[in-house]
Design an enzyme around this catalytic site. Sequence first.
Site, PDB file in Angstrom:
ATOM      1  N   ASP A 217      88.760  29.092  42.697  1.00 15.82           N
ATOM      2  CA  ASP A 217      89.347  30.175  41.909  1.00 15.82           C
ATOM      3  C   ASP A 217      90.647  29.676  41.274  1.00 15.82           C
ATOM      4  O   ASP A 217      91.311  28.803  41.828  1.00 15.82           O
ATOM      5  CB  ASP A 217      89.643  31.343  42.862  1.00 15.82           C
ATOM      6  CG  ASP A 217      90.074  32.604  42.138  1.00 15.82           C
ATOM      7  OD1 ASP A 217      89.786  32.724  40.936  1.00 15.82           O
ATOM      8  OD2 ASP A 217      90.692  33.464  42.786  1.00 15.82           O
ATOM      9  N   ARG A 612      98.226  42.371  30.781  1.00 14.26           N
ATOM     10  CA  ARG A 612      98.258  43.238  31.969  1.00 14.26           C
ATOM     11  C   ARG A 612      97.985  44.688  31.587  1.00 14.26           C
ATOM     12  O   ARG A 612      97.700  45.525  32.432  1.00 14.26           O
ATOM     13  CB  ARG A 612      99.621  43.192  32.680  1.00 14.26           C
ATOM     14  CG  ARG A 612     100.053  41.855  33.228  1.00 14.26           C
ATOM     15  CD  ARG A 612      99.010  41.206  34.077  1.00 14.26           C
ATOM     16  NE  ARG A 612      98.221  40.253  33.304  1.00 14.26           N
ATOM     17  CZ  ARG A 612      97.043  39.793  33.674  1.00 14.26           C
ATOM     18  NH1 ARG A 612      96.480  40.213  34.780  1.00 14.26           N
ATOM     19  NH2 ARG A 612      96.386  38.940  32.923  1.00 14.26           N
TER      20      ARG A 612
END
Length: 770
Positions: A217, A612
């Site tokens: 990841d 975000r």
Amino acid sequence: MEDLLKDLNPAQHAAVTLPPQHALILAGAGSGKTRVLTTRIAWLLSTRQVSPAGVLAVTFTNKAAREMGTRLSAMLPVNTRGMWIGTFHGLCHRMLRAHHREAQLSQTFQILDSQDQLAAIKRLIRTLNVDDEKFPPRNIQHFVNNAKEEGLRPGAVEAHDDYARRCVELYQAYDAQCQKEGVVDFAELMLRSYELLERDALLREHYQRRFEHVLVDEFQDTNRLQYRWLKALAGGGAAIFAVGDDDQSIYAFRGANVGNMAAFEREYSVTNLVKLEQNYRSHGNILGAANALIRNNLNRLGKNLWTDFGEGEPVRVHEASSDTLEAQWLVEEIQALSRDGLARDDIAVLYRSNAQSRVIEHALFSAGLPYRVYGGLRFFERAEVKNALAYLRLIENGADDGAFLRVVNFPARGIGARSVEAVQDAARAAGCSLSDAVSMLEGAAANRMSAFSALVAALRAETRAMSLAESVEHVIERSGLVAHYRSEREGQERVENLRELVNAAAAFVMPDGAAYDGKAIGEDATAPVTPAAPITPLAAFLAHAALEAGDHQAGEGAEAVQLMTVHSAKGLEFDAVFITGVEEGLFPHENAVAEEHGLEEERRLMYVAITRARKRLYLSFSQTRMLHGKTRYSLKSRFVDELPEQSMKWLTPRTAARPGTWHEGWGGAWEGFGAQRVAGGARARAAPSDASPAWSDAVHQASRGDRPVAQRFERGLAFQVGQSVAHARFGEGVIIDLEGSGNDARAQVNFGDAGVKWLALSVARLESVG
DNA sequence: TCGGTTCAGAGTATT
DNA sequence: TCTGAACCGA
């Protein structure tokens, strides 16, 4: 199985069902990265291409590892505890526990967190009588960690000058000290594990045979050592499934090497490259802004996010004349969003550096708006908790001198610096641990010191038959810690934290015990495994405390606005996001602008910040900002100019794109800021053009010494703070500070693109603009 | 051994 | 301006 793949988009589906070969998944922000990663594992397992033991999935944070495990068990009836899912450090730790002998570690080895490491280095520097002015412990810590993260032992570090050679010596001495005390730092966990795989062919082959699928990841965050570790682990034919986003690489400063992505693609001849570009998070205008911004970076692997959510609202831009007013506007805007029904914890206020939070907090506090600031001490980092852990560490490993020194006189038991020095001398002479040296002492101090030793021995004996939680409880009481904090004026919270430590111990679950006794290393009877090296619950708990320092502060109950740095916002998402302080020098940060590739990293940081937001995005900047006790005058960030006009809405009169007369409309705004005037303008005019080499001399960092600020006021071409100026080489900028007078007069100018410079006015040719 | 004073430094952070 | 660490005096 069909269910697993049901709602995947074509790219996600393709990634999940790739053949068992190396693959690179370019996962854009909000593109369902974690989902792909976990579904890939679930798919491999459910199609019986691999057994749980054959999977290794690695992340950077415990949070990400936990999430992966949780989501996996939600998809499949599989016991993830037996699987190798964890952080790089967690998995390395697991390996080292299983093979501590092969790794030349004592069975009771413990982990130093960064704080412990720094303390160990300080101690080393003092014992070796090294000048800590010349060799600041922090620098040595960086030196050591950098070397380890490059895979370099002291012997392999290139040192071309005396200073570097001395650093290498300290590195060597530090490693020797750790080895003697049975402790390893974070970087050492990685390096030892890597070296173990490199050195021990049987062991390496065993793991290579075992792990058929290695999933990584946040691949863009891997450092060189982690890359090599993966290479060693997967060298036997395992398929590496690397997921990452080069556009979100924001951790170069802590060793991350984005180049690993391209290197992986090249070295492994990766043909399976999948781009996840559909974004499920943000509305179109927000994505448009993100795409346009990041397009300015060269050397990208290349990606363009899209959404079918529609354009949504424009990105709002606000210009304030001071940081205080920026914060005030922020509060009003947040109140308006709240009135519109947006939950406070769906609103995030982001900033580049922590120092910016103060003004914002003040405004939120004054308005009575609940907020929560990320960052700060975490549970296992608190002094009282670390003190309790030091006792526990001594029980587990008497050679841990760091732990010994931390609590030998805490709570105070009359053991002063002299006594401590005496034990240290004795230990050094005998080449033993401090604990072992206590019995060699003589005189009055010996008694008290022996009493401490006896206390530790008693704790060790008394807790032997106790459960972990009982042991912790016993230790915090009998060591006197609880009594000590109880008598302290403001010790109530500390006592509560000690109690909380007991709770943490009670809730602690042994990490997959089988992995530690060697059996889970494979059903393979020939596996080169340390025969039964059981780890005690206490040792496991201590490792847990170091590897997972705990939450960053408990959520404050009330629904609160979230305040954090852009870095800590990575991976999170909010309905409304405010990116504050979007100014030259701050974002991009002036230090970063001076670094190689720094500007691109800052741009990626801005990209992370923008992505975000789900529905609403605000950018704000201010003309002035209080920084280090001085008012700084700033230009709006170049990043604002890189955003597409059609996606933006200016809440204040739009300022021109730089370079230009950005201060238009704010002409008189500088009065009242106490702008200083400095003589020297006329000289600047008269100076030769910067065709001469003198211009470089003119650009220098003013040292702390030259203080006296010019107070001489002259008529004519004087400069003042806040004034817009132009320089032939650096372009347009704003004077942010003035120092000296006459020939020594200097101006600090924020040139935006060219960074912040000190210019000697007697040499540099500055033109007034506007 | 503590508590006040002084001084430098001030960018982001996980394990 | 504000903080943390180092230092000194009682």
